[in-house]
Design a protein around this motif. Structure first.
Motif, mmCIF file in Angstrom:
data_model
loop_
_atom_site.group_PDB
_atom_site.id
_atom_site.type_symbol
_atom_site.label_atom_id
_atom_site.label_comp_id
_atom_site.label_asym_id
_atom_site.label_seq_id
_atom_site.Cartn_x
_atom_site.Cartn_y
_atom_site.Cartn_z
ATOM 1 N N ARG A 1 0.700 2.714 8.457
ATOM 2 C CA ARG A 1 0.127 3.513 7.395
ATOM 3 C C ARG A 1 1.218 4.233 6.591
ATOM 4 O O ARG A 1 1.178 4.305 5.365
ATOM 5 N N ASN B 1 0.258 12.403 0.998
ATOM 6 C CA ASN B 1 -0.778 11.382 1.207
ATOM 7 C C ASN B 1 -2.098 12.089 1.523
ATOM 8 O O ASN B 1 -2.101 13.271 1.889
ATOM 9 N N GLN C 1 1.977 3.823 2.702
ATOM 10 C CA GLN C 1 1.781 4.939 1.765
ATOM 11 C C GLN C 1 2.971 5.136 0.830
ATOM 12 O O GLN C 1 2.800 5.579 -0.301
ATOM 13 N N TYR D 1 3.040 7.617 -2.490
ATOM 14 C CA TYR D 1 3.050 8.950 -1.883
ATOM 15 C C TYR D 1 4.441 9.311 -1.357
ATOM 16 O O TYR D 1 5.223 8.429 -1.012
#
Lengths: 216, 209
Positions: B164, B76, B168, B173
């Protein structure tokens, strides 16, 4: 005048043919289960049970489902729903499965054949093999092979043990009385195993669990 | 006379040995580039903004993640920007030393989620949502989010970080972190909010490292 009629007939034939092909594309699963739905559920099961359903060690050991007997899996899923078998996670999981999904999943798991996950103490394997094949006549402990089969592949409602995670087997046998056969009004196949779980000593259990975990 | 000298020698030998021991211990700690980590992860490694808490994280997990930064598998944008460079010249012994050090620190719960969502988050964590193919987090991460072996401790990590991280995976990612990309895909935005909120409040339970 004959031409339009022939066309109608061939169109009808084509329609029938296409419908047939459509049913074939669903892999012969009953109850018109969309393949996308099946694949999503199959992947969901393998989130915990391992990418190839070989079992997985998370916070708890999660059993190998690959190669498992379809009838055994069906019976256990029903047992989770009916609370004959207690498991907080699997109760919810089993509850939402349609009969067509259960049919398709159990067949799909039966057809997988990955390597055993491993991880059992190797030094126990020989002693485990002896118990598996001969039992312990001194205490009337029957050989495991007599029901689970010489290769531990299981049969019908009797589970396959070959390649099963040794720590999973140890936990299940140790907690048998608390997890299996929890509806006294509705005794099930787990009652066959119950006296045996009491006879197995912890050392014998560790050994036999190590042995079957190595089998493919 | 001779005996006194011998005693003196033994005494000074002891002092020297003690000094060596202390120096040895001090240099072992100095040798660990802890401060390189704590610039971002906080001086007591409790995490800061997007840099996750390292205190109390599992040793094997920290080591594995350091390796995944080095292999560029954890990819990421912030990992690329900070962690790829940070681990580029990290040798395995130092990586292990850092993992052991940070896992030994007592963690504090970030408690930065929305408390109103905690009950919903706990229900998803404990039971999953079978009808939507959401797996129960508890199966791998444990009843108190404590993790096991290289499966990370989630209890008390910050809402900001957890949210987050789940997002992601959905953005494509770090797809090698199986089965998490699949798990993240099954979660709705509201479920991510609830899970990240709940976990941020979970208190530390010591189950070893």
């Amino acid at each position: 005048m004959r031409l339009p009629r022939a066309k109608t007939v061939s169109r009808a034939a084509l329609f029938v043919l296409l419908c047939g092909a459509g049913a074939q594309a669903q892999g012969g699963k009953p109850g018109a289960l969309p393949d996308k739905e099946f694949q999503a559920k199959f992947a969901y099961c393998r989130t915990c049970h391992g990418v190839n359903a070989q079992g997985f060690r998370g916070s708890f050991p999660m059993p190998r489902l690959a190669g498992q007997q379809p009838e055994y899996l069906k019976n256990q899923l029903t047992a989770f729903i009916e609370r004959r078998r207690v498991n907080p996670v699997m109760g919810n999981v089993a509850h939402v499965l349609s009969p067509a999904m259960v049919e398709a999943l159990t067949k799909a798991f039966h057809n997988l054949d990955p390597e055993p996950l491993g991880g059992a103490p190797k030094e126990l394997v020989d002693a485990g093999k002896k118990i598996f094949e001969e039992g312990d006549p001194a205490v009337d402990l029957p050989p495991c092979a007599s029901c689970h089969g010489p290769e531990a592949k299981g049969n019908d409602q009797i589970p396959r043990l070959a390649g099963q995670l040794n720590d999973y087997i140890i936990r299940k046998i140790t907690n048998w009385d608390k997890e299996r056969g929890q509806d006294v009004a509705k005794p099930d196949a787990s009652s066959v195993m119950e006296p045996i779980t009491h006879k197995l000593t912890p050392d014998q259990l560790a050994a036999v669990a190590a042995y079957v975990s190595t089998l493919r | 006379m001779q005996r006194a000298r011998r005693d003196q020698r033994t005494g000074s030998g002891l002092v020297a040995a003690l000094l060596l021991l202390i120096a040895g211990a001090a240099s072992a700690q100095d040798a660990l580039p802890v401060r390189n980590c704590t610039w971002c992860h906080g001086s007591s490694a409790q995490g800061f903004m997007f840099a996750p808490r390292l205190a109390g994280q599992r040793t094997a997990y920290i080591e594995r993640e350091l390796a995944s930064f080095a292999a560029h598998a954890r990819d990421n944008p912030l990992s690329q920007k900070y962690m790829w460079g940070a681990v580029a010249r990290l040798d395995p012994a130092t990586a292990q030393g850092l993992a052991v050090y940070f896992s030994s620190l007592a963690p504090e719960a970030a408690a930065d989620g929305q408390s109103g969502l905690a009950a919903t988050g706990k229900a998803i964590y404990d039971n999953g949502v079978a009808v939507d193919n959401v797996a129960a987090c508890i199966a791998c991460h444990g009843p108190n989010g404590e993790g096991v072996r290289d499966i990370p401790r989630l209890g008390g990590l910050s809402y900001v970080y957890l949210k987050r991280r789940l997002e992601q995976w959905n953005q494509g990612y770090h797809q090698s972190a199986k089965p998490m990309p699949l798990v993240a895909k099954s979660l709705s935005a509201n479920e991510v909010e609830a899970l990240a909120s709940y976990l941020s409040f979970v208190q530390f339970v010591d189950v070893g490292r």
